[in-house]
Design a protein around this motif. Structure first.
Motif, PDB file in Angstrom:
ATOM      1  N   CYS A  83      68.797  97.209   9.582  1.00 52.92           N
ATOM      2  CA  CYS A  83      67.228  97.113  10.212  1.00 52.92           C
ATOM      3  C   CYS A  83      66.191  96.215  10.186  1.00 52.92           C
ATOM      4  N   ASP A  84      66.269  95.609   8.813  1.00 58.35           N
ATOM      5  CA  ASP A  84      64.994  94.406   8.356  1.00 58.35           C
ATOM      6  C   ASP A  84      65.178  93.010   8.772  1.00 58.35           C
ATOM      7  N   TRP A  85      66.676  92.450   7.997  1.00 53.73           N
ATOM      8  CA  TRP A  85      67.005  91.017   8.346  1.00 53.73           C
ATOM      9  C   TRP A  85      67.075  90.703  10.324  1.00 53.73           C
ATOM     10  N   GLY A  86      67.442  91.983  11.005  1.00 58.32           N
ATOM     11  CA  GLY A  86      68.314  91.963  11.606  1.00 58.32           C
ATOM     12  C   GLY A  86      67.095  91.878  13.262  1.00 58.32           C
ATOM     13  N   SER A  87      66.164  91.811  12.259  1.00 59.64           N
ATOM     14  CA  SER A  87      64.459  92.176  13.645  1.00 59.64           C
ATOM     15  C   SER A  87      64.099  90.843  14.404  1.00 59.64           C
ATOM     16  N   ILE A  88      64.496  89.999  13.438  1.00 62.59           N
ATOM     17  CA  ILE A  88      64.683  88.232  14.012  1.00 62.59           C
ATOM     18  C   ILE A  88      65.513  88.580  15.208  1.00 62.59           C
ATOM     19  N   ILE A  89      66.735  88.645  15.559  1.00 61.53           N
ATOM     20  CA  ILE A  89      66.920  88.827  16.663  1.00 61.53           C
ATOM     21  C   ILE A  89      66.392  88.778  17.766  1.00 61.53           C
ATOM     22  N   HIS A  90      65.278  90.273  17.776  1.00 58.83           N
ATOM     23  CA  HIS A  90      64.672  90.969  18.340  1.00 58.83           C
ATOM     24  C   HIS A  90      63.760  89.827  19.004  1.00 58.83           C
ATOM     25  N   GLY A  91      63.092  89.133  18.344  1.00 58.27           N
ATOM     26  CA  GLY A  91      61.714  87.829  18.179  1.00 58.27           C
ATOM     27  C   GLY A  91      63.007  86.854  19.404  1.00 58.27           C
ATOM     28  N   ILE A  92      63.651  86.609  18.053  1.00 57.42           N
ATOM     29  CA  ILE A  92      64.561  84.972  18.954  1.00 57.42           C
ATOM     30  C   ILE A  92      64.675  85.606  20.953  1.00 57.42           C
ATOM     31  N   THR A  93      65.141  87.067  20.687  1.00 62.63           N
ATOM     32  CA  THR A  93      65.908  88.243  22.026  1.00 62.63           C
ATOM     33  C   THR A  93      64.650  88.181  23.054  1.00 62.63           C
ATOM     34  N   ILE A  94      63.818  87.942  22.579  1.00 59.27           N
ATOM     35  CA  ILE A  94      61.900  88.348  23.141  1.00 59.27           C
ATOM     36  C   ILE A  94      61.580  86.951  23.526  1.00 59.27           C
ATOM     37  N   SER A  95      61.958  86.398  22.965  1.00 56.93           N
ATOM     38  CA  SER A  95      61.485  84.686  23.427  1.00 56.93           C
ATOM     39  C   SER A  95      62.354  83.955  24.358  1.00 56.93           C
ATOM     40  N   LEU A  96      63.619  84.046  23.957  1.00 58.30           N
ATOM     41  CA  LEU A  96      64.561  83.636  25.155  1.00 58.30           C
ATOM     42  C   LEU A  96      64.359  84.185  26.798  1.00 58.30           C
ATOM     43  N   GLU A  97      64.398  85.976  26.595  1.00 69.46           N
ATOM     44  CA  GLU A  97      64.258  86.583  27.641  1.00 69.46           C
ATOM     45  C   GLU A  97      62.212  85.823  28.124  1.00 69.46           C
ATOM     46  N   GLU A  98      61.392  85.344  27.651  1.00 71.12           N
ATOM     47  CA  GLU A  98      60.857  85.142  28.518  1.00 71.12           C
ATOM     48  C   GLU A  98      60.491  83.770  28.993  1.00 71.12           C
ATOM     49  N   GLN A  99      61.476  82.506  28.883  1.00 71.93           N
ATOM     50  CA  GLN A  99      61.569  81.477  28.418  1.00 71.93           C
ATOM     51  C   GLN A  99      62.441  81.030  30.228  1.00 71.93           C
ATOM     52  N   ARG A 100      62.873  82.799  30.094  1.00 75.90           N
ATOM     53  CA  ARG A 100      63.932  83.077  31.300  1.00 75.90           C
ATOM     54  C   ARG A 100      63.393  83.332  32.727  1.00 75.90           C
ATOM     55  N   ALA A 101      61.942  84.148  32.397  1.00 81.97           N
ATOM     56  CA  ALA A 101      61.627  84.471  33.416  1.00 81.97           C
ATOM     57  C   ALA A 101      61.265  83.210  33.382  1.00 81.97           C
ATOM     58  N   LEU A 102      60.000  82.132  33.042  1.00 81.17           N
ATOM     59  CA  LEU A 102      59.104  81.455  33.491  1.00 81.17           C
ATOM     60  C   LEU A 102      60.009  80.340  34.329  1.00 81.17           C
ATOM     61  N   GLY A 103      61.572  80.716  33.837  1.00 79.98           N
ATOM     62  CA  GLY A 103      62.076  79.338  35.406  1.00 79.98           C
ATOM     63  C   GLY A 103      62.721  78.450  34.535  1.00 79.98           C
ATOM     64  N   HIS A 104      63.702  78.909  33.780  1.00 80.50           N
ATOM     65  CA  HIS A 104      64.556  77.774  32.885  1.00 80.50           C
ATOM     66  C   HIS A 104      66.075  79.038  32.506  1.00 80.50           C
ATOM     67  N   GLU A 105      66.303  79.950  33.869  1.00 79.52           N
ATOM     68  CA  GLU A 105      67.759  80.156  34.196  1.00 79.52           C
ATOM     69  C   GLU A 105      68.969  80.162  33.981  1.00 79.52           C
ATOM     70  N   ASP A 106      68.375  78.243  34.531  1.00 80.41           N
ATOM     71  CA  ASP A 106      69.458  77.841  34.145  1.00 80.41           C
ATOM     72  C   ASP A 106      70.481  77.282  32.671  1.00 80.41           C
ATOM     73  N   GLU A 107      69.097  76.962  31.877  1.00 76.35           N
ATOM     74  CA  GLU A 107      69.109  76.709  30.543  1.00 76.35           C
ATOM     75  C   GLU A 107      70.043  77.707  29.184  1.00 76.35           C
ATOM     76  N   ILE A 108      69.082  78.850  29.806  1.00 75.90           N
ATOM     77  CA  ILE A 108      69.355  80.226  29.324  1.00 75.90           C
ATOM     78  C   ILE A 108      69.990  80.973  30.332  1.00 75.90           C
ATOM     79  N   THR A 109      70.943  81.360  29.411  1.00 74.07           N
ATOM     80  CA  THR A 109      71.945  82.468  30.924  1.00 74.07           C
ATOM     81  C   THR A 109      71.615  83.634  30.193  1.00 74.07           C
ATOM     82  N   PRO A 110      72.309  84.968  30.563  1.00 75.16           N
ATOM     83  CA  PRO A 110      72.619  86.493  30.496  1.00 75.16           C
ATOM     84  C   PRO A 110      73.716  86.198  28.680  1.00 75.16           C
TER      85      PRO A 110
END
Length: 288
Positions: A83-110
């Motif tokens: 629950c605690d250490w895995g929180s970093i995954i949430h932050g990275i995931t949010i960052s990846l989804e944000e970059q994907r939404a900003l137009g980097h669909e080719d580099e950042i795939t689902p």
């Protein structure tokens, strides 16, 4: 001229964000308060992960309903970590989804986002459980339990307070750090190929952790025995199996379940029923 344009583009990408600190705090708070509430056998903490991601995904993909639908589907698939250490995954995931939404669909795939989540959750669970349960939870108990036995009421509550404080502070630190690292370096990491190395390493460590957990928690042994020799000495089949390979039967059970899932799909309820029936039959015939 080309260098100036490239620099301008990079600065624009670094400054362009969709997520605020308030969004991160809200997502983190949802995770910490709900992580152990909707746990299920087939998805574990997935519903809590999706609950945490829900407001963020709705903000990121507010003008892209199909992307929002796909994002919520992948963030409610099987997920389980500390629950605690895995929180970093949430932050990275949010960052990846944000970059994907900003137009980097080719580099950042689902599939890349999902692979990163699955690759990191096992190692972080192993590290987090070891540190939290082996250090943070036990050392304060060793210090304050004797004081509580001597009559100190406050000492009885201090270990719990220490653990709660550690849990919230450390999980938020990692949550925020994951987003910061992802936002500043995710594109560079993807282009350098380092992320593939991280996923490969995380997958290998995760396999080791799954093997260790299987050996520790899956308990199967046989009670079969036979007499041998002129003196009629009793020999147990279990001792022979242990001599060949310790924990052979738990290993066989785990691999059998793995093969069933790969052949039949993730039909976990049916697998549980089959396991119960087989266990009852083998017990009835005094095999296990």
């Amino acid at each position: 001229m080309m260098s100036e344009q490239t620099t301008t583009t990079q600065v624009r990408e670094e400054k362009e964000t969709l997520i605020t600190k308030h969004d991160l705090v809200k997502a983190w708070w949802r995770w910490t308060t709900a992580v152990e509430v909707p746990v299920s056998f087939d998805r574990m903490q997935a519903l809590a992960f999706g609950y945490s991601m829900n407001p963020v995904m709705r903000k990121i993909y507010k003008d892209k309903p199909e992307e929002l639908k796909e994002a919520m589907q992948r963030h409610t698939s099987m997920f389980n970590t500390n629950c605690d250490w895995g929180s970093i995954i949430h932050g990275i995931t949010i960052s990846l989804e944000e970059q994907r939404a900003l137009g980097h669909e080719d580099e950042i795939t689902p599939s890349m986002i999902q692979s990163l989540k699955l690759g990191l959750m096992g190692p972080l669970a192993g590290i987090g459980d070891s540190v939290d349960q082996g250090i943070v939870a036990t050392i304060p108990l060793a210090i304050f339990v004797p004081m509580a036995q001597e009559g100190s009421i406050i000492a009885a509550f201090i270990p719990g307070l220490i653990y709660i404080a550690w849990s919230y502070l450390w999980s938020w630190t990692l949550f925020k750090k994951g987003y910061t690292l992802g936002k500043n370096s995710v594109l560079e990491i993807l282009h350098s190929g380092a992320i593939k190395k991280v996923i490969d390493i995380a997958s290998i460590v995760g396999l080791f952790m799954i093997g260790c957990l299987s050996a520790s928690y899956v308990k199967v042994s046989t009670i079969l025995e036979f007499t041998s020799g002129a003196d009629g000495a009793v020999t147990t089949v279990q001792s022979i199996l242990d001599g060949i390979l310790p924990n052979m039967l738990p290993f066989a059970v785990v691999m059998g379940m793995y093969l069933y899932i790969t052949k039949r799909g993730p039909k976990f309820i049916r697998l549980m029923v089959y396991t119960m029936v087989i266990a009852i039959v083998l017990t009835f015939f005094h095999i296990i």
